[in-house]
Design a protein around this motif. Structure first.
Motif, mmCIF file in Angstrom:
data_model
loop_
_atom_site.group_PDB
_atom_site.id
_atom_site.type_symbol
_atom_site.label_atom_id
_atom_site.label_comp_id
_atom_site.label_asym_id
_atom_site.label_seq_id
_atom_site.Cartn_x
_atom_site.Cartn_y
_atom_site.Cartn_z
ATOM 1 N N LEU A 12 0.828 -1.211 0.000
ATOM 2 C CA LEU A 12 0.000 0.000 0.000
ATOM 3 C C LEU A 12 0.857 1.254 0.000
ATOM 4 C CD1 LEU A 12 -2.856 -1.098 2.425
ATOM 5 C CD2 LEU A 12 -2.917 -0.991 -0.078
ATOM 6 N N ALA A 13 2.010 1.217 0.653
ATOM 7 C CA ALA A 13 2.920 2.364 0.638
ATOM 8 C C ALA A 13 3.391 2.660 -0.781
ATOM 9 C CB ALA A 13 4.107 2.120 1.564
ATOM 10 N N VAL A 14 3.645 1.620 -1.569
ATOM 11 C CA VAL A 14 4.027 1.819 -2.975
ATOM 12 C C VAL A 14 2.895 2.522 -3.716
ATOM 13 C CG1 VAL A 14 4.450 0.634 -5.167
ATOM 14 C CG2 VAL A 14 5.677 -0.090 -3.106
ATOM 15 N N ASP A 28 10.983 -1.655 -6.718
ATOM 16 C CA ASP A 28 12.108 -2.579 -6.872
ATOM 17 C C ASP A 28 12.324 -3.440 -5.636
ATOM 18 O OD1 ASP A 28 12.500 -1.598 -9.412
ATOM 19 O OD2 ASP A 28 14.288 -0.425 -8.904
ATOM 20 N N SER A 29 11.988 -2.930 -4.458
ATOM 21 C CA SER A 29 12.197 -3.729 -3.251
ATOM 22 C C SER A 29 10.992 -4.595 -2.887
ATOM 23 C CB SER A 29 12.564 -2.829 -2.066
ATOM 24 O OG SER A 29 11.473 -2.046 -1.668
ATOM 25 N N VAL A 30 9.800 -4.211 -3.322
ATOM 26 C CA VAL A 30 8.583 -4.932 -2.943
ATOM 27 C C VAL A 30 8.159 -5.963 -3.996
ATOM 28 C CG1 VAL A 30 6.117 -4.642 -2.426
ATOM 29 C CG2 VAL A 30 7.787 -3.007 -1.523
ATOM 30 N N PHE A 31 8.413 -5.666 -5.265
ATOM 31 C CA PHE A 31 7.915 -6.498 -6.359
ATOM 32 C C PHE A 31 9.048 -7.195 -7.103
ATOM 33 C CE2 PHE A 31 4.732 -3.261 -5.631
ATOM 34 C CZ PHE A 31 3.547 -3.960 -5.716
ATOM 35 N N ALA A 32 8.780 -8.414 -7.536
ATOM 36 C CA ALA A 32 9.728 -9.140 -8.385
ATOM 37 C C ALA A 32 9.849 -8.425 -9.725
ATOM 38 C CB ALA A 32 9.254 -10.578 -8.591
ATOM 39 N N PRO A 62 -6.389 12.302 -7.459
ATOM 40 C CA PRO A 62 -5.398 13.104 -6.723
ATOM 41 C C PRO A 62 -5.783 13.275 -5.252
ATOM 42 C CG PRO A 62 -6.702 14.500 -8.180
ATOM 43 C CD PRO A 62 -7.083 13.080 -8.489
ATOM 44 N N GLY A 63 -4.788 13.095 -4.408
ATOM 45 C CA GLY A 63 -4.988 13.302 -2.982
ATOM 46 C C GLY A 63 -5.560 12.124 -2.223
ATOM 47 N N LEU A 64 -6.105 11.138 -2.917
ATOM 48 C CA LEU A 64 -6.657 9.977 -2.215
ATOM 49 C C LEU A 64 -5.538 9.004 -1.873
ATOM 50 C CD1 LEU A 64 -9.982 9.222 -4.142
ATOM 51 C CD2 LEU A 64 -9.642 10.511 -2.031
ATOM 52 N N LYS A 65 -5.684 8.310 -0.766
ATOM 53 C CA LYS A 65 -4.683 7.356 -0.294
ATOM 54 C C LYS A 65 -5.324 5.991 -0.098
ATOM 55 C CE LYS A 65 -1.211 10.232 0.455
ATOM 56 N NZ LYS A 65 -0.003 10.169 -0.306
ATOM 57 N N PHE A 66 -4.584 4.957 -0.487
ATOM 58 C CA PHE A 66 -5.009 3.596 -0.192
ATOM 59 C C PHE A 66 -4.812 3.325 1.293
ATOM 60 C CE2 PHE A 66 -4.370 3.197 -4.717
ATOM 61 C CZ PHE A 66 -5.366 2.315 -5.096
ATOM 62 N N ALA A 67 -5.753 2.614 1.892
ATOM 63 C CA ALA A 67 -5.664 2.215 3.293
ATOM 64 C C ALA A 67 -6.091 0.755 3.404
ATOM 65 C CB ALA A 67 -6.568 3.089 4.159
ATOM 66 N N ILE A 79 -1.359 -14.090 -0.349
ATOM 67 C CA ILE A 79 -1.996 -13.170 0.595
ATOM 68 C C ILE A 79 -3.260 -12.619 -0.064
ATOM 69 C CG2 ILE A 79 -1.747 -11.064 1.960
ATOM 70 C CD1 ILE A 79 1.254 -11.225 1.443
ATOM 71 N N ARG A 80 -4.318 -12.505 0.715
ATOM 72 C CA ARG A 80 -5.495 -11.762 0.252
ATOM 73 C C ARG A 80 -5.769 -10.683 1.288
ATOM 74 N NH1 ARG A 80 -11.154 -14.479 1.797
ATOM 75 N NH2 ARG A 80 -10.452 -15.533 3.678
ATOM 76 N N PHE A 81 -6.165 -9.522 0.789
ATOM 77 C CA PHE A 81 -6.389 -8.400 1.692
ATOM 78 C C PHE A 81 -7.348 -7.420 1.054
ATOM 79 C CE2 PHE A 81 -2.670 -7.708 -0.868
ATOM 80 C CZ PHE A 81 -2.789 -6.416 -1.340
ATOM 81 N N THR A 82 -8.035 -6.675 1.906
ATOM 82 C CA THR A 82 -8.956 -5.651 1.444
ATOM 83 C C THR A 82 -8.289 -4.295 1.581
ATOM 84 O OG1 THR A 82 -9.989 -5.501 3.621
ATOM 85 C CG2 THR A 82 -11.006 -7.004 2.031
ATOM 86 N N TRP A 83 -8.792 -3.340 0.800
ATOM 87 C CA TRP A 83 -8.256 -1.977 0.811
ATOM 88 C C TRP A 83 -9.380 -1.000 0.511
ATOM 89 C CZ3 TRP A 83 -9.493 0.041 -3.795
ATOM 90 C CH2 TRP A 83 -9.591 -0.820 -4.887
#
Length: 112
Positions: A12-14, A28-32, A62-67, A79-83
């Motif tokens: 989510l930070a990416v 580059d650090s999170v994804f293959a 613009p301005g919206l953030k994933f959480a 992994i499965r996850f909601t956002w």
């Protein structure tokens, strides 16, 4: 916090990184290298294409953030996850390689 929680936080930070150079370094650090990402609106392969896709999301919302949406569940290398993204919500399923990097993401939109 489990390893799965950490992966989701980094994922989510990416997606929330607006600076293109910082986003690419995080990718580059999170994804293959050969990551694949597919959702109802996009299908891309590779880190460069993923970075371009995320940049487009920032332009569109613009301005919206994933959480995190609450659910984080995993087993083996999946992994499965909601956002949430503003009023939108969905869930993703991600597969990890032996180094813990994401190799494949299947995204689903629940509320657009």
């Amino acid at each position: 916090m489990s390893d799965f929680d950490t992966v989701v936080d980094r994922y989510l930070a990416v997606w929330n990184e607006t600076d293109a150079a910082a986003r690419r370094a995080a990718i580059d650090s999170v994804f293959a290298e050969n990551v694949r990402y597919t959702d109802p609106l996009a299908a891309v392969a590779g880190r460069d294409a993923l970075s371009v896709l995320i940049g487009g999301v920032h332009q569109q919302f613009p301005g919206l953030k994933f959480a995190p949406g609450g659910l984080i569940d995993g087993h083996h290398d999946q992994i499965r996850f909601t956002w949430t993204l503003g009023p939108a919500a969905g869930f993703d399923v991600a597969e990890l390689d032996a180094q813990g990097r994401i190799t494949n993401v299947l995204g689903f939109l629940d509320r657009v």
